[in-house]
Design an enzyme around this catalytic site. Structure first.
Site, PDB file in Angstrom:
ATOM      1  N   GLY A   9      -2.431  17.005   5.462  1.00  0.00           N
ATOM      2  CA  GLY A   9      -3.014  16.457   6.477  1.00  0.00           C
ATOM      3  C   GLY A   9      -4.291  17.218   7.088  1.00  0.00           C
ATOM      4  O   GLY A   9      -4.303  18.182   5.460  1.00  0.00           O
ATOM      5  N   ALA A  51       2.482  17.381  11.901  1.00  0.00           N
ATOM      6  CA  ALA A  51       2.783  17.184  13.366  1.00  0.00           C
ATOM      7  C   ALA A  51       2.562  15.053  13.961  1.00  0.00           C
ATOM      8  O   ALA A  51       2.611  14.937  12.477  1.00  0.00           O
ATOM      9  CB  ALA A  51       1.355  17.476  14.575  1.00  0.00           C
ATOM     10  N   TYR A  52       3.107  14.438  14.355  1.00  0.00           N
ATOM     11  CA  TYR A  52       3.190  13.262  14.422  1.00  0.00           C
ATOM     12  C   TYR A  52       1.880  13.163  15.475  1.00  0.00           C
ATOM     13  O   TYR A  52       1.812  13.316  16.800  1.00  0.00           O
ATOM     14  CB  TYR A  52       4.730  12.615  15.397  1.00  0.00           C
ATOM     15  CG  TYR A  52       4.157  11.005  15.227  1.00  0.00           C
ATOM     16  CD1 TYR A  52       5.922  10.564  15.014  1.00  0.00           C
ATOM     17  CD2 TYR A  52       3.908  10.196  16.258  1.00  0.00           C
ATOM     18  CE1 TYR A  52       5.368   8.972  14.978  1.00  0.00           C
ATOM     19  CE2 TYR A  52       3.608   9.400  16.593  1.00  0.00           C
ATOM     20  CZ  TYR A  52       4.420   8.391  15.856  1.00  0.00           C
ATOM     21  OH  TYR A  52       5.021   7.249  15.676  1.00  0.00           O
ATOM     22  N   TYR A 116       2.613  11.585  23.032  1.00  0.00           N
ATOM     23  CA  TYR A 116       2.189  12.674  21.962  1.00  0.00           C
ATOM     24  C   TYR A 116       1.656  14.332  22.697  1.00  0.00           C
ATOM     25  O   TYR A 116       2.207  15.027  22.670  1.00  0.00           O
ATOM     26  CB  TYR A 116       0.313  12.044  21.177  1.00  0.00           C
ATOM     27  CG  TYR A 116       0.726  13.022  21.126  1.00  0.00           C
ATOM     28  CD1 TYR A 116       0.864  13.579  19.602  1.00  0.00           C
ATOM     29  CD2 TYR A 116      -0.984  13.866  21.558  1.00  0.00           C
ATOM     30  CE1 TYR A 116       0.450  14.392  19.097  1.00  0.00           C
ATOM     31  CE2 TYR A 116      -2.049  15.269  20.327  1.00  0.00           C
ATOM     32  CZ  TYR A 116      -0.627  15.580  18.956  1.00  0.00           C
ATOM     33  OH  TYR A 116      -2.126  16.000  18.453  1.00  0.00           O
TER      34      TYR A 116
HETATM   35  N1  LIG Z   1      -6.791  15.636  14.416  1.00  0.00           N
HETATM   36  C1  LIG Z   1      -6.705  16.524  15.734  1.00  0.00           C
HETATM   37  O1  LIG Z   1      -8.361  16.032  16.277  1.00  0.00           O
HETATM   38  C2  LIG Z   1      -6.103  17.191  16.498  1.00  0.00           C
HETATM   39  C3  LIG Z   1      -6.652  17.648  17.906  1.00  0.00           C
HETATM   40  C4  LIG Z   1      -5.500  19.079  18.423  1.00  0.00           C
HETATM   41  C5  LIG Z   1      -4.359  19.299  17.781  1.00  0.00           C
HETATM   42  N2  LIG Z   1      -4.224  18.998  16.274  1.00  0.00           N
HETATM   43  C6  LIG Z   1      -3.074  19.526  15.730  1.00  0.00           C
HETATM   44  O2  LIG Z   1      -3.117  19.661  14.738  1.00  0.00           O
HETATM   45  C7  LIG Z   1      -2.557  20.065  14.047  1.00  0.00           C
HETATM   46  C8  LIG Z   1      -2.832  18.830  12.732  1.00  0.00           C
HETATM   47  O3  LIG Z   1      -2.997  17.794  13.045  1.00  0.00           O
HETATM   48  P1  LIG Z   1      -3.627  17.415  11.622  1.00  0.00           P
HETATM   49  O4  LIG Z   1      -4.946  16.339  12.233  1.00  0.00           O
HETATM   50  O5  LIG Z   1      -3.696  18.087  10.800  1.00  0.00           O
HETATM   51  O6  LIG Z   1      -2.800  16.181  11.318  1.00  0.00           O
HETATM   52  P2  LIG Z   1      -3.042  15.478   9.920  1.00  0.00           P
HETATM   53  O7  LIG Z   1      -4.149  15.055   9.534  1.00  0.00           O
HETATM   54  O8  LIG Z   1      -2.282  13.823  10.724  1.00  0.00           O
HETATM   55  O9  LIG Z   1      -1.617  15.384   9.024  1.00  0.00           O
HETATM   56  C9  LIG Z   1      -0.157  15.689   9.953  1.00  0.00           C
HETATM   57  C10 LIG Z   1       0.736  16.147   7.977  1.00  0.00           C
HETATM   58  O10 LIG Z   1       1.867  16.054   9.347  1.00  0.00           O
HETATM   59  C11 LIG Z   1       3.318  15.858   8.191  1.00  0.00           C
HETATM   60  N3  LIG Z   1       4.326  15.672   9.246  1.00  0.00           N
HETATM   61  C12 LIG Z   1       4.694  14.363  10.078  1.00  0.00           C
HETATM   62  N4  LIG Z   1       5.512  13.807   9.312  1.00  0.00           N
HETATM   63  C13 LIG Z   1       6.904  15.427   9.231  1.00  0.00           C
HETATM   64  C14 LIG Z   1       8.300  15.908   8.918  1.00  0.00           C
HETATM   65  N5  LIG Z   1       8.661  15.287   9.846  1.00  0.00           N
HETATM   66  N6  LIG Z   1       7.766  17.101   8.569  1.00  0.00           N
HETATM   67  C15 LIG Z   1       6.560  17.666   7.731  1.00  0.00           C
HETATM   68  N7  LIG Z   1       5.739  17.198   7.652  1.00  0.00           N
HETATM   69  C16 LIG Z   1       5.236  16.514   8.335  1.00  0.00           C
HETATM   70  C17 LIG Z   1       2.839  14.394   7.619  1.00  0.00           C
HETATM   71  O11 LIG Z   1       2.808  14.759   5.917  1.00  0.00           O
HETATM   72  P3  LIG Z   1       3.069  13.595   5.193  1.00  0.00           P
HETATM   73  O12 LIG Z   1       1.646  13.283   5.427  1.00  0.00           O
HETATM   74  O13 LIG Z   1       2.743  14.207   3.920  1.00  0.00           O
HETATM   75  O14 LIG Z   1       3.892  12.537   5.831  1.00  0.00           O
HETATM   76  C18 LIG Z   1       0.938  15.177   7.736  1.00  0.00           C
HETATM   77  O15 LIG Z   1       0.573  15.150   6.779  1.00  0.00           O
HETATM   78  C19 LIG Z   1      -1.134  19.088  14.929  1.00  0.00           C
HETATM   79  O16 LIG Z   1      -0.410  19.955  15.225  1.00  0.00           O
HETATM   80  C20 LIG Z   1      -1.947  18.476  15.494  1.00  0.00           C
HETATM   81  O17 LIG Z   1      -1.068  18.237  16.686  1.00  0.00           O
HETATM   82  C21 LIG Z   1      -4.579  18.258  16.434  1.00  0.00           C
END
Ligand SMILES: NC(=O)c1ccc[n+]([C@@H]2O[C@H](COP(=O)([O-])OP(=O)(O)OC[C@H]3O[C@@H](n4cnc5c(N)ncnc54)[C@H](OP(=O)(O)O)[C@@H]3O)[C@@H](O)[C@H]2O)c1
Length: 282
Positions: A9, A51-52, A116
């Site tokens: 991610g 994360a989802y 979420y």
């Molecule tokens: N993006 C934001 O604006 C934001 C804001 C606040 C907090 N966060 C938090 O920051 C963290 C990282 O976010 P991000 O933006 O990097 O998320 P992201 O780009 O959506 O990446 C999430 C990753 O989680 C993996 N995943 C999903 N289901 C899984 C499972 N069952 N087992 C293992 N891996 C799984 C996916 O992997 P695959 O692609 O390989 O399936 C995906 O690559 C998360 O905890 C999110 O809640 C994000």
């Protein structure tokens, strides 16, 4: 070796780019909903980026969101505790109601308004109960995956003007800066377990979009302000998402750079691919 579930991610990608000690795992390498201590053999720490994150889809898919955002972190936390290694788990501003008017401290009352947010909050609870670290962040963008910066860049090249909400306040966070902060946390391991880390300062999505246009060399007056009510979304968005970094700094950790200078750095680092082909509409 630091294992990073969710390593493909946005955030996981930048953790791997920053340190050769990081082993980034995709969901097919390691599914957090079925993880056990044996899967973490050889790790000195785990930073959970799995994360989802589909906020609207979670409203009608809460069971799956719960499995990834709550059950998975709980299993990881138990596995790390049994191995005696630290878990750093990433969480979100969506655990708050968003009705605040001053930056949220980690100890402030939570009150998620979306599926979420509810599932992420339960993940936090399970991680903290097992002795892990929880780092809440917000408004993340990076080179990997899709995000607001890339969406604005794409719209800039295809639309003469666009409207962006000006009544949601938060702190844009470059995933590269957050990744560096998480690696620092993994080396310091302070006694405080619940922390906030976002880019410094605050803005609205509208002003963030204008700044993205500036970085693109486009006219920011092509971006117009609108309100949340103008857009119908399945999941409610927090109106106020600013997270205080006071506890992070008190733990001896470096504050993340201000969101505006971080955006300029992110552009220099290629967060948006340089344009090829057609000239922008103007
Ligand atoms: N993006 C934001 O604006 C934001 C804001 C606040 C907090 N966060 C938090 O920051 C963290 C990282 O976010 P991000 O933006 O990097 O998320 P992201 O780009 O959506 O990446 C999430 C990753 O989680 C993996 N995943 C999903 N289901 C899984 C499972 N069952 N087992 C293992 N891996 C799984 C996916 O992997 P695959 O692609 O390989 O399936 C995906 O690559 C998360 O905890 C999110 O809640 C994000």
């Amino acid at each position: 070796m630091i294992l990073v579930p969710g390593g493909r991610g946005q955030l996981g990608h930048d953790l791997a780019a920053l340190s050769s000690d990081v082993r980034a795992l995709s969901s097919s390498d390691l599914d957090v909903t079925a993880v056990s201590a044996a899967d973490l053999a050889g790790a000195s720490a785990v930073i959970n980026c799995a994360a989802y994150t589909a906020v609207d889809a979670a409203e009608t898919d809460e069971d799956r969101a719960f499995a990834v955002n709550a059950v998975g972190p709980g299993l990881l936390a138990e596995a790390c505790a049994s191995l005696g290694i630290p878990l750093i788990h990433v969480s979100t501003d969506y655990v708050f109601s968003g009705d605040g008017t001053r930056p949220y401290e980690p100890s402030d009352p939570v009150g998620p308004k979306s599926a979420y947010g509810r599932t992420k909050l339960e993940g936090e609870r399970r991680v903290l109960e097992a002795g892990g670290y929880v780092v809440r962040t917000a408004w993340v963008y990076g080179v990997q995956g899709s995000n607001f910066v890339k969406t604005m860049a794409a719209l800039e090249s295809t639309r003469p003007s666009l409207s962006v909400v000006d009544d949601q306040v938060g702190s844009p966070t470059w995933s590269h800066d957050l990744a560096a902060g998480l690696l620092e946390l993994a080396s310091v391991l302070p006694s405080t377990r619940l922390l906030h880390a976002t880019g410094g300062g605050e803005t609205t999505w509208f002003r963030f979009a204008q700044a993205i246009f500036e970085e693109l060399g486009a006219d920011p007056s092509r971006v117009h302000p609108c309100t949340t009510a103008d857009f119908s979304r399945r999941a409610p968005r927090p109106a106020y998402s600013v997270l205080s970094g006071a506890v992070w700094e008190a733990a001896g950790l470096r504050p993340l750079p201000h969101w505006r200078s971080a955006l300029a750095e992110a552009f220099k680092a290629g967060v948006v691919a340089p344009r090829t082909g057609a000239a922008p509409l103007e």
